[in-house]
Scaffold this active site. Structure first.
Site, PDB file in Angstrom:
ATOM      1  N   ASP A 161       0.870  -1.186   0.000  1.00 11.82           N
ATOM      2  CA  ASP A 161       0.000   0.000   0.000  1.00 11.82           C
ATOM      3  C   ASP A 161       0.903   1.230   0.000  1.00 11.82           C
ATOM      4  OD1 ASP A 161      -2.182   1.842   0.508  1.00 11.82           O
ATOM      5  OD2 ASP A 161      -3.353   0.118   1.132  1.00 11.82           O
TER       6      ASP A 161
ATOM      7  N   HIS B  84       2.247   2.051  -3.185  1.00  6.50           N
ATOM      8  CA  HIS B  84       1.292   2.976  -3.799  1.00  6.50           C
ATOM      9  C   HIS B  84       1.763   4.422  -3.736  1.00  6.50           C
ATOM     10  CE1 HIS B  84      -2.269  -0.087  -3.401  1.00  6.50           C
ATOM     11  NE2 HIS B  84      -1.233  -0.561  -4.051  1.00  6.50           N
TER      12      HIS B  84
END
Ligand SMILES: *[C@@H]1O[C@H](CO)[C@@H](O)[C@H](O)[C@H]1NC(C)=O
Length: 395
Positions: free
Chosen positions: A221, A244
């Site tokens: 993430d 991310h």
């Protein structure tokens, strides 16, 4: 050389020994977790031993050092609670702390290791192994799974340092800084699989004066996520990937929300990540804001969305379709950002229709797609471009 009169010399010696006695190095009380029954065998549950070492160190009226020697320590949840009787506790870790691999144990506990209401705590060295793979595969299979535990959190604390720590395979977020002041995270390494869900590297929220330096983060993430109420955050020399990207957001989930301001993100690399530098807000009403943000000196390699503002975040398309984000984004500068985009749109400003982004600056930005011109897409975004800017600015 000056010759001191004889009576001064004994006086100097006395003064020197007093200052030595008062210096933290001289007099830190030492607490080894081994003295409280911790076993470096990777099997024996050492939770109680760690808790006992902490309560002694915290009760000490002089600076304290907790040492965790080499070896592997099996640990359940430990709450390192303050306030303490001193404000200089060093937790020196040479070994590895290992969480239970069965996510049934901590999966609903929110935290594995949490420090609360402490002042002047340093964690130096060590490895945290969150053993999150079991929970990730539960989540990835679409089953109903617990949300998982953050590996290390500091909450409501001041004057914190985390240096030279490695955090591996957390069930959920690796490191969380919540409601803290003056925190220095340095030389940290975060590592988890690129497809591990919700495993943010470092999450900062409701905190001021946080610095993150010289760290390497690869996870499933956000490498760093920046939540509501963050101000005076400095991030420098961070390598991100997989992951991310470095994200401000999600903001504006709640209608009443503290804003984010004065954030500097400089000298970063993004390798094969979903995003580079991102600001993300929910597409619904809120009084939140993000302002005075600087993204400077970033190198992107094969990044899907190198520069992105997305103000239409609405997971599951519930409670926001047709609404506009209330989060006001202003004074965001992108300076010296270059490299390659993995998609045609390298720069995307998708701002709120009700509160357009204002004061966006692009300066010396060069992003390519497959060695050719990439594209920029803007809606409701105002600002200026200067220097060489490719793709051509749509501001
Ligand atoms: C912005 O944050 C930095 C630390 O990241 C701090 O040194 C500086 O004083 C802050 N500026 C303002 C105007 O608060």
């Amino acid at each position: 050389m000056t010759v001191l009169p004889l009576p001064v010399i004994p006086l100097l010696i006395i003064l020197l020994s007093i200052s030595f006695a008062l210096s933290p190095l001289a007099k830190a009380a030492q607490y080894s977790v081994l003295s409280y029954g911790a076993m470096p065998d990777g099997k024996t549950d050492s939770t109680k031993a760690f808790a006992a070492a902490w309560s002694q160190a915290c009760a000490s009226t002089q600076p304290a050092t907790i040492s965790v020697p080499k070896g592997s320590f099996a640990l359940g949840q430990v709450r390192f609670q303050g306030p303490c009787k001193n404000n200089a506790i060093l937790v020196r870790i040479d070994g590895t702390l290992v969480a239970p691999s069965d996510y049934g144990v901590l999966g609903r506990a929110q935290n594995w290791l949490i420090f609360e209401h402490v002042n002047g705590v340093t964690i130096s060295g060590g490895t945290l192994d969150g053993q999150g793979a079991g929970l990730w595969s539960c989540k990835n299979s679409g089953k109903d799974c617990p949300s998982g535990a953050t590996s290390l959190e500091f909450s409501n604390s001041n004057n914190i340092a985390i240096t030279g720590l490695a955090s591996l395979n957390s069930q959920m977020f690796h490191i969380v800084i919540n409601a803290c002041q003056d925190v220095k995270v340095q030389g940290v390494r975060v590592s988890a699989a690129g497809d591990s869900p919700n495993t943010d590297g470092i999450h900062v929220q409701s905190s001021t004066g946080v610095t993150i330096l010289n760290s390497r983060i690869g996870t499933g993430d956000d490498c760093v996520s920046i939540g509501p109420g963050t101000s005076n955050l400095w991030i420098e020399n961070v390598a991100c990937g997989p992951g991310h990207g470095i994200s401000i957001g999600s903001l504006g989930k709640d209608s009443q929300e503290a804003g984010v301001q004065n954030v500097t993100v400089k000298t970063t690399t993004f390798t094969g990540t979903e995003n580079g530098v991102r600001i993300k807000t929910w597409g619904r009403p809120s009084n939140g804001f993000a302002r005075n943000i600087l993204f400077q000196h970033a190198v992107m390699t094969n990044v899907k969305n190198p520069i992105v503002i997305d103000q239409n975040y609405c997971p599951g398309e519930e409670n926001c379709p047709g609404q506009f984000s209330g989060v006001k984004i202003s004074d965001v500068t992108y300076q010296d950002i270059h490299g390659s985009s993995a998609t045609e749109i390298a720069v995307k400003f998708d701002c709120s229709k009700k509160y357009p982004c204002a004061g966006i600056k692009l300066e010396d930005v060069k992003l390519t797609y497959k060695n050719q011109q990439a594209e920029a897409a803007c809606s409701n975004a105002g600002g200026v471009a200067s220097g060489l800017v490719q793709p051509t600015s749509c501001l």
